[in-house]
Design a protein around this motif. Structure first.
Motif, mmCIF file in Angstrom:
data_model
loop_
_atom_site.group_PDB
_atom_site.id
_atom_site.type_symbol
_atom_site.label_atom_id
_atom_site.label_comp_id
_atom_site.label_asym_id
_atom_site.label_seq_id
_atom_site.Cartn_x
_atom_site.Cartn_y
_atom_site.Cartn_z
ATOM 1 N N GLY A 189 -8.454 16.334 -36.156
ATOM 2 C CA GLY A 189 -8.287 15.812 -37.505
ATOM 3 C C GLY A 189 -8.389 14.305 -37.586
ATOM 4 O O GLY A 189 -7.730 13.584 -36.843
ATOM 5 N N SER A 190 -9.226 13.827 -38.479
ATOM 6 C CA SER A 190 -9.384 12.397 -38.785
ATOM 7 C C SER A 190 -9.706 11.542 -37.563
ATOM 8 O O SER A 190 -9.228 10.424 -37.425
ATOM 9 N N ARG A 191 -10.521 12.062 -36.669
ATOM 10 C CA ARG A 191 -10.885 11.293 -35.481
ATOM 11 C C ARG A 191 -12.379 11.047 -35.448
ATOM 12 O O ARG A 191 -13.175 11.941 -35.733
ATOM 13 N N ASN A 192 -12.751 9.824 -35.074
ATOM 14 C CA ASN A 192 -14.162 9.486 -34.949
ATOM 15 C C ASN A 192 -14.791 10.287 -33.808
ATOM 16 O O ASN A 192 -14.199 10.432 -32.745
ATOM 17 N N GLY A 193 -15.988 10.787 -34.030
ATOM 18 C CA GLY A 193 -16.705 11.511 -32.992
ATOM 19 C C GLY A 193 -16.269 12.957 -32.828
ATOM 20 O O GLY A 193 -16.771 13.659 -31.949
ATOM 21 N N LYS A 194 -15.328 13.414 -33.633
ATOM 22 C CA LYS A 194 -14.882 14.812 -33.566
ATOM 23 C C LYS A 194 -15.335 15.514 -34.838
ATOM 24 O O LYS A 194 -15.077 15.051 -35.940
ATOM 25 N N ARG A 195 -16.025 16.637 -34.666
ATOM 26 C CA ARG A 195 -16.533 17.367 -35.826
ATOM 27 C C ARG A 195 -15.916 18.752 -35.887
ATOM 28 O O ARG A 195 -15.589 19.351 -34.854
ATOM 29 N N ALA A 196 -15.774 19.260 -37.082
ATOM 30 C CA ALA A 196 -15.154 20.564 -37.296
ATOM 31 C C ALA A 196 -15.926 21.670 -36.580
ATOM 32 O O ALA A 196 -15.328 22.609 -36.045
ATOM 33 N N VAL A 197 -17.262 21.568 -36.542
ATOM 34 C CA VAL A 197 -18.060 22.617 -35.910
ATOM 35 C C VAL A 197 -17.767 22.686 -34.399
ATOM 36 O O VAL A 197 -17.692 23.767 -33.817
ATOM 37 N N GLU A 198 -17.582 21.526 -33.757
ATOM 38 C CA GLU A 198 -17.245 21.520 -32.332
ATOM 39 C C GLU A 198 -15.875 22.151 -32.092
ATOM 40 O O GLU A 198 -15.674 22.886 -31.133
ATOM 41 N N HIS A 199 -14.956 21.853 -32.990
ATOM 42 C CA HIS A 199 -13.619 22.432 -32.874
ATOM 43 C C HIS A 199 -13.680 23.955 -33.012
ATOM 44 O O HIS A 199 -13.046 24.678 -32.241
ATOM 45 N N ALA A 200 -14.450 24.426 -33.957
ATOM 46 C CA ALA A 200 -14.573 25.870 -34.169
ATOM 47 C C ALA A 200 -15.202 26.551 -32.956
ATOM 48 O O ALA A 200 -14.755 27.628 -32.533
ATOM 49 N N VAL A 201 -16.232 25.932 -32.375
ATOM 50 C CA VAL A 201 -16.882 26.505 -31.186
ATOM 51 C C VAL A 201 -15.899 26.538 -30.011
ATOM 52 O O VAL A 201 -15.791 27.551 -29.305
ATOM 53 N N LYS A 261 -12.664 26.660 -30.079
ATOM 54 C CA LYS A 261 -11.642 27.670 -30.351
ATOM 55 C C LYS A 261 -12.190 29.071 -30.080
ATOM 56 O O LYS A 261 -11.537 29.897 -29.434
ATOM 57 N N ARG A 262 -13.398 29.328 -30.546
ATOM 58 C CA ARG A 262 -14.024 30.632 -30.322
ATOM 59 C C ARG A 262 -14.225 30.895 -28.828
ATOM 60 O O ARG A 262 -13.975 31.990 -28.332
ATOM 61 N N LEU A 263 -14.697 29.890 -28.100
ATOM 62 C CA LEU A 263 -14.896 30.038 -26.655
ATOM 63 C C LEU A 263 -13.579 30.307 -25.930
ATOM 64 O O LEU A 263 -13.527 31.124 -25.001
ATOM 65 N N THR A 264 -12.526 29.651 -26.352
ATOM 66 C CA THR A 264 -11.203 29.891 -25.753
ATOM 67 C C THR A 264 -10.781 31.336 -25.968
ATOM 68 O O THR A 264 -10.320 32.009 -25.029
ATOM 69 N N TYR A 265 -10.929 31.837 -27.185
ATOM 70 C CA TYR A 265 -10.585 33.231 -27.469
ATOM 71 C C TYR A 265 -11.449 34.185 -26.634
ATOM 72 O O TYR A 265 -10.958 35.182 -26.098
ATOM 73 N N ASP A 266 -12.736 33.893 -26.530
ATOM 74 C CA ASP A 266 -13.635 34.755 -25.757
ATOM 75 C C ASP A 266 -13.246 34.790 -24.282
ATOM 76 O O ASP A 266 -13.253 35.856 -23.652
ATOM 77 N N ILE A 267 -12.932 33.646 -23.712
ATOM 78 C CA ILE A 267 -12.538 33.594 -22.290
ATOM 79 C C ILE A 267 -11.249 34.379 -22.072
ATOM 80 O O ILE A 267 -11.129 35.137 -21.101
ATOM 81 N N GLY A 271 -2.664 34.985 -24.185
ATOM 82 C CA GLY A 271 -2.794 33.612 -24.670
ATOM 83 C C GLY A 271 -2.363 33.500 -26.112
ATOM 84 O O GLY A 271 -2.273 34.493 -26.828
ATOM 85 N N ALA A 272 -2.067 32.304 -26.493
ATOM 86 C CA ALA A 272 -1.694 32.024 -27.882
ATOM 87 C C ALA A 272 -2.259 30.664 -28.247
ATOM 88 O O ALA A 272 -2.399 29.788 -27.395
ATOM 89 N N MET A 273 -2.597 30.503 -29.518
ATOM 90 C CA MET A 273 -3.102 29.233 -29.996
ATOM 91 C C MET A 273 -2.365 28.885 -31.283
ATOM 92 O O MET A 273 -2.187 29.741 -32.139
ATOM 93 N N CYS A 274 -1.936 27.656 -31.374
ATOM 94 C CA CYS A 274 -1.245 27.188 -32.576
ATOM 95 C C CYS A 274 -2.184 26.268 -33.344
ATOM 96 O O CYS A 274 -2.617 25.257 -32.808
ATOM 97 N N SER A 275 -2.490 26.641 -34.570
ATOM 98 C CA SER A 275 -3.304 25.795 -35.437
ATOM 99 C C SER A 275 -2.454 25.422 -36.641
ATOM 100 O O SER A 275 -1.944 26.295 -37.332
ATOM 101 N N ASN A 276 -2.302 24.137 -36.882
ATOM 102 C CA ASN A 276 -1.446 23.695 -37.971
ATOM 103 C C ASN A 276 -2.189 22.730 -38.879
ATOM 104 O O ASN A 276 -2.640 21.687 -38.435
#
Length: 129
Positions: free
Chosen positions: A77-89, A91-97, A105-110
């Motif tokens: 959130g609100s960081r230079n060089g960080k994009r929402a699409v990269e975050h989504a990928v 997160k998806r890769l973490t779930y897949d692994i 596993g558990a993930m907290c998104s707030n």
């Protein structure tokens, strides 16, 4: 401009101007046409200089944290060089692994933007002092 100079002095010294020590609570409608107290949102109106001061403080704090590597790499959130699409990928890769390796596993998104109604404005105002 005299007010800008005073605001800069207060920012550097930590001195809070007298006008910054109070605000006005205003209730606005969440939904038009409903006057139920549970359907109203309380906001605090502060002096514009105080709001500007807090925005500058927040910007400087984030820049300091970024410069000194104090922000977690998974914070997007609100960081230079960080994009929402990269975050989504990621997160998806973490779930897949986790699924493929059959590991628990558990993930907290707030996203705190919807928590605005739960802010205790009196406590928040005291914290700004």
């Amino acid at each position: 401009d005299m007010e800008a100079t005073l605001a800069d002095i207060s920012y550097v010294t930590g001195y809070a101007l007298k006008d910054w020590l109070s605000g006005v609570n205003v209730m606005i409608h969440k939904k038009a046409g409903s006057d139920l107290v549970t359907k109203l949102r309380t906001i605090v109106l502060q002096e514009p200089g105080f709001t500007h001061h807090n925005a500058k403080l927040a910007r400087d704090t984030i820049l300091h944290a970024e410069k000194n590597n104090l922000v977690a790499p998974e914070q997007y959130g609100s960081r230079n060089g960080k994009r929402a699409v990269e975050h989504a990928v990621n997160k998806r890769l973490t779930y897949d692994i986790l699924r493929q390796t059959r590991l628990p596993g558990a993930m907290c998104s707030n996203d705190a933007k919807s928590c605005y109604d739960r802010i205790l404005h009196s406590v928040a105002t005291l914290a700004f002092r």
